[in-house]
Every structure is written in structure tokens, then in C-alpha cells.
Design an enzyme around this catalytic site. Structure first.
Site, PDB file in Angstrom:
ATOM      1  N   HIS A 173       0.820  -1.218   0.000  1.00 55.79           N
ATOM      2  CA  HIS A 173       0.000   0.000   0.000  1.00 55.79           C
ATOM      3  C   HIS A 173       0.851   1.263   0.000  1.00 55.79           C
ATOM      4  CE1 HIS A 173      -3.933   1.625  -0.011  1.00 55.79           C
ATOM      5  NE2 HIS A 173      -4.509   0.640   0.658  1.00 55.79           N
ATOM      6  N   ASP A 215      -2.404   3.304  -4.201  1.00 55.02           N
ATOM      7  CA  ASP A 215      -3.660   3.222  -3.474  1.00 55.02           C
ATOM      8  C   ASP A 215      -4.543   2.142  -4.095  1.00 55.02           C
ATOM      9  OD1 ASP A 215      -2.940   5.278  -1.729  1.00 55.02           O
ATOM     10  OD2 ASP A 215      -3.590   6.802  -3.176  1.00 55.02           O
TER      11      ASP A 215
END
Length: 504
Positions: free
Chosen positions: A475, A479
Site C-alpha cells: 500500500h 492506493d
């Protein structure tokens, strides 16, 4: 890696195996003391944290010494073997070999006796000869500086012969100072069902020659080794209870186990309170996998998204490709081709994170790793420049690397340097998974099994070939929108392979 120790023999050391590896475990010796080896002939099979490899010796001659037993870990630069070359190979090692003596004409002694063990302790001697599973084998110790060697005619009954030129006259055996025990014929290596059994026995200093196998043709099974270990532990407890001076006769199992313990110094470790499990060392490939996955969990904030896709058209396209002749195209190759096309559209996922510089490094080339299950555990071979290969080229490379992985022949370079991993866990009959990212990569695509399921196709319910796709991603590099876009593009290509024509 090698140097001349006395002008007549060369010492070959464990070479640098690359990729930052500093040690290796001896798995199997490929030569015996006394064997004649050629230049670049493999002499030992070792296991590193990356792979199982055969190490070739750069010298030709007669092996005069080996360093390290099977199961021993050696650092890079440690001696592996010494090889007598030139005149040393023809003259030096042959002295006294026909009488079973070493330097100075010392008589051979049976291994396991107090005198033999005392003499061998700290002497650098090496053990030659094989045993059988039917009776304790007679062994002899030959001093490493003047060992018996193998001649042109080879080795008979497991014992070494003197190496002589083919036209050399036969020399009489040199006199010795004392009586020499005659060597008993032996039949070859101990029959064992698997290397795991040998390793279990080696870890507990158990001599397999003392056991009688319960398998077919006397094959020694793991159960036989475990029974012997339990018997040895029980015998040790009874001996402690009886104390010195007892005249009690031990049973047959105790005799066998105590004989093994006496010859090898074996003492069974006491299990931890309330524990009856088996401890398996985390080393080699298993240890490397554990370290990498643990580091991935510590450093990477991963997330997973998944989607179901109708793979019917992809399966039909593959069938049509293979029906047209030429090399067969694997399903994994088609999925890999889809991955490389998706990474070209979403380069954020072909990246790594430099934590010290606090930078995301986006990579220009796709080195595609794929998970392969082997007898030695899970390995991830890497297809170099996968983005530049077509489906045929990918199929051929997947097949080559898979075969090498199962045979344990992958090199460290073929197991490192990946930028993205494709994990086809569908071969295990499962639909989905949330895999751990292969550190230091940024993402992994998982593919479940392809099975018929009810699916709404063109407004009607039909049985279609459905697959679940999952994407685990770092992450930090992107995104959910980017990850979802990548996964959706892969699913679209699976459902409509013609979408790939845009990027071909």
C-alpha cells in the site's frame, strides 16, 4: 579457492556461490577419497539458502582428502577436498594402500573401538569404506596425507586400491609393524528410503549400519530410525537406574542401540516437559523462505483485493493455439503475458521501496517470478525480461525453470532479482488466497483453480469456466484505485483475450 599445499597436491575450497551467500550445507558427496576426478567434475552437492547446487572441482587428479561430513555447514573459503595431481597422483597416494595402512605403516583398526577413536581424535584422518545393513561394517582410517586411492580398475568391495599407471609393474605390499586386520567385503551403501531418514540419523549420531530395515528388501524406514532412538533413550535410562556392577543382561534391542551409541557417542536428548514433537531446523531453502516472509510481514503494509472472472474464452483461445501446431502454450504463459501487459499500463506495481532513502523505485524491466512447489519446499524461479517474451517463449522458460526446480538444479541467479510474482495456487485445488508478498517486490497476483460454475453470460444463466484472481500489493506504492485498475484489466483480458491485441 585452491592452492598448492606441498607442490604435489592442490586444495580446493568452497567457492563464492554468489548472491551474498556466505555458507552452504554439504548434502551429498559425489566422490570418495581415492577417486580419480577430471577437471570441472562435480565433487559435492551443497544446499545454500537459495538452491541445491553441484560444485565442480577445477583440478584433475586423485582425491586425497574430504573435509566435512554430510549435513555439515561450511563457510565460503573453507577447504572441500585436496587433489593429488601429476606425479603425486601416480605415486604418493598409492603407498601402502594394498595393505590397508596409512603413513608409517600403522595397522588398520576397527572404527568404534576405544583405540581407534583415541587415535582418530584430532588427527585429521578421514574415514573410507562403506557398510551394509546386515552387520556392523569394518572400517579403517587412512591418514589424509597418504590415503589409499582408486586406480584405473576402480574400487572393489567398497575398499580403495592403489592408483598405478596401466603399464606399471605390480609392487609388493610394504611390511608393517604389526598385524593388520583383514578387510571384510561390503556390499555398498546402506539402503535407506529417503535422504530425510539419513539426516534424522545423522542429527542424532545414529549409525544406520546397526539397524535392520523393516521395508522391502531390508529398506530402512523413518519408523526404524525413530524406534532405534527410543530404544537408545530407554536403554540409557535403564543403565542409569541399574548403576555400576549390575549383571543384568540387556535385551536385543538394547544391545543394538547401545552398540550404536558406543561407536558414535550418541546420547538421546531429553524432550521438553509436556512436548513430544520433533524439532526441524530452519535452514537451507526453508530457512531462507522463513526469513524472507517474516521480513515481508514486518516491513510491507500489504492489502488484498480480488475478483471472479469468466475464463471460458481464455481456455478456448489456448485450445485453438495448441490445435494449430507448434510448441504447446501453457495457461501459466498466457497469464504471464496478461500480467506483463497490465504492468505496462500500471507501472506502479512493478516497483520496490527504498526504505533508507524513503523512495519508490519504479523498474523498467519485468522479471517475473512464479511459485513452484518442490520436494525441498516452495521456491520462486524468475523469468528474466518476461515483458519481451511472447507466449511460446514464456512457455518454454516456465517449463525449463520448473524442471530445474524439481531437480534441485536452480542457480542462485535464477531464484533472485524478481520484480513481480505470479502465484498459481489453483494447482492445489483451492479457489482463493491472500499470499505474502515476495520481499522486496511490491505486488503478487494469485490465480485460483478454474472450475465450472453458474454464471450470467449474455443475460442468461450458464455453466462457465470461472477463476478467482487476487492481488496482494504494497500500500506504500499505490492506493486501492491503482490496484483495482490493474486487477480489473487482468480480469478483462482473461474474459476477452482479444483485449490483449491492443498491446501486442
Amino acid at each position: 579457492m585452491a592452492h598448492a599445499s606441498d607442490g604435489r597436491s592442490l586444495e580446493f575450497k568452497l567457492p563464492d556461490l554468489g548472491e551474498g551467500l556466505t555458507e552452504a550445507e554439504i548434502v551429498r558427496w559425489l566422490v570418495e577419497v581415492g577417486d580419480v576426478v577430471a577437471v570441472d567434475q562435480p565433487v559435492v552437492e551443497v544446499e545454500t539458502a537459495k538452491a541445491m547446487v553441484e560444485v565442480p572441482c577445477p583440478y584433475g587428479g586423485v582425491v586425497t582428502a574430504r573435509f566435512g561430513e554430510e549435513g555439515t555447514e561450511l563457510p565460503v573459503g573453507a577447504p572441500l577436498v585436496t587433489v593429488a595431481v601429476g606425479d603425486a597422483a601416480a605415486e604418493g597416494p598409492g603407498r601402502g594402500a594394498g595393505t590397508g595402512t596409512g603413513t608409517g605403516g600403522a595397522g588398520a583398526q576397527e572404527a568404534g573401538t576405544p583405540a581407534a577413536e583415541k587415535k582418530a581424535e584430532g588427527s585429521g584422518n578421514v574415514l573410507v569404506g562403506y557398510g551394509t545393513s546386515e552387520a556392523p561394517a569394518r572400517r579403517r582410517r587412512v591418514r589424509a596425507g597418504r590415503p589409499a586411492v582408486t586406480g584405473a580398475s576402480g574400487r572393489a568391495n567398497g575398499w580403495a586400491r592403489a592408483a598405478e599407471p596401466a603399464d606399471a609393474p605390480v609392487r609388493a605390499a610394504e611390511p608393517v609393524d604389526g598385524p593388520v586386520r583383514a578387510a571384510e567385503p561390503v556390499d555398498g551403501p546402506v539402503p535407506v528410503i529417503s535422504p530425510l531418514v539419513r539426516r534424522l540419523a545423522r542429527q542424532h549420531d545414529l549409525d544406520l549400519r546397526e539397524l535392520t530395515g523393516s521395508g522391502p528388501d531390508g529398506l530402512i524406514l523413518r519408523a526404524d530410525v525413530e524406534y532405534a532412538l527410543r530404544a537408545a533413550a530407554a536403554q540409557g535410562g535403564r543403565a542409569a537406574d541399574q548403576g555400576p556392577g549390575t549383571d543384568r543382561e540387556p535385551d536385543a534391542a538394547s544391545v543394538a542401540s547401545s552398540a550404536s551409541s558406543a561407536s558414535s557417542g550418541f546420547s538421546s536428548p531429553s524432550p521438553a516437559p509436556g512436548s513430544d514433537g520433533t524439532r526441524v531446523p530452519l535452514k537451507g531453502v526453508r530457512g531462507a523462505v522463513a526469513d524472507k516472509l517474516s521480513r515481508s510481514r514486518r516491513e510491507i503494509p500489504d492489502a488484498t483485493c480480488w475478483v471472479d472472472a469468466d475464463a471460458t474464452e481464455l481456455m478456448r483461445a489456448r485450445t485453438a493455439m495448441n490445435a494449430s501446431g507448434g510448441p504447446r502454450i501453457s495457461l501459466l504463459a498466457l497469464l504471464a503475458r496478461i500480467c506483463t501487459a497490465a504492468l505496462a499500463r500500471f507501472p506502479e506495481l512493478n516497483a520496490t521501496v527504498d526504505t533508507e532513502a524513503r523512495e519508490i523505485v519504479r523498474l523498467d524491466r519485468v522479471h517475473l517470478g512464479f511459485a513452484a512447489q518442490t520436494d525441498r519446499g516452495l521456491v520462486v524461479p524468475v523469468v528474466r525480461d518476461a515483458h519481451a517474451r511472447d507466449a511460446e517463449g514464456l512457455s518454454a522458460e516456465f517449463a525449463r525453470l520448473t524442471e530445474a526446480a524439481r531437480a534441485g538444479r536452480l542457480t542462485p541467479g535464477e531464484l533472485t532479482g524478481g520484480t513481480f510474482t505470479l502465484n498459481n495456487y489453483g494447482v492445489f485445488g483451492v479457489d482463493g488466497s491472500t499470499p505474502i508478498i515476495n520481499h522486496p517486490e511490491a505486488a503478487m497476483l494469485g490465480v485460483g483453480r478454474i472450475v465450472p460454475k453458474p454464471w450470467v453470460h449474455e443475460g442468461e444463466l450458464a455453466a462457465r469456466q470461472v477463476v478467482q484472481l487476487s492481488l496482494t500489493f504494497d500500500h506504500r506504492v499505490c492506493d486501492g484505485g491503482t490496484a483495482g485498475g490493474f486487477l480489473r484489466y487482468v480480469a478483462d483480458c482473461v474474459e476477452q483475450p482479444a483485449v490483449l491485441l491492443r498491446t501486442l
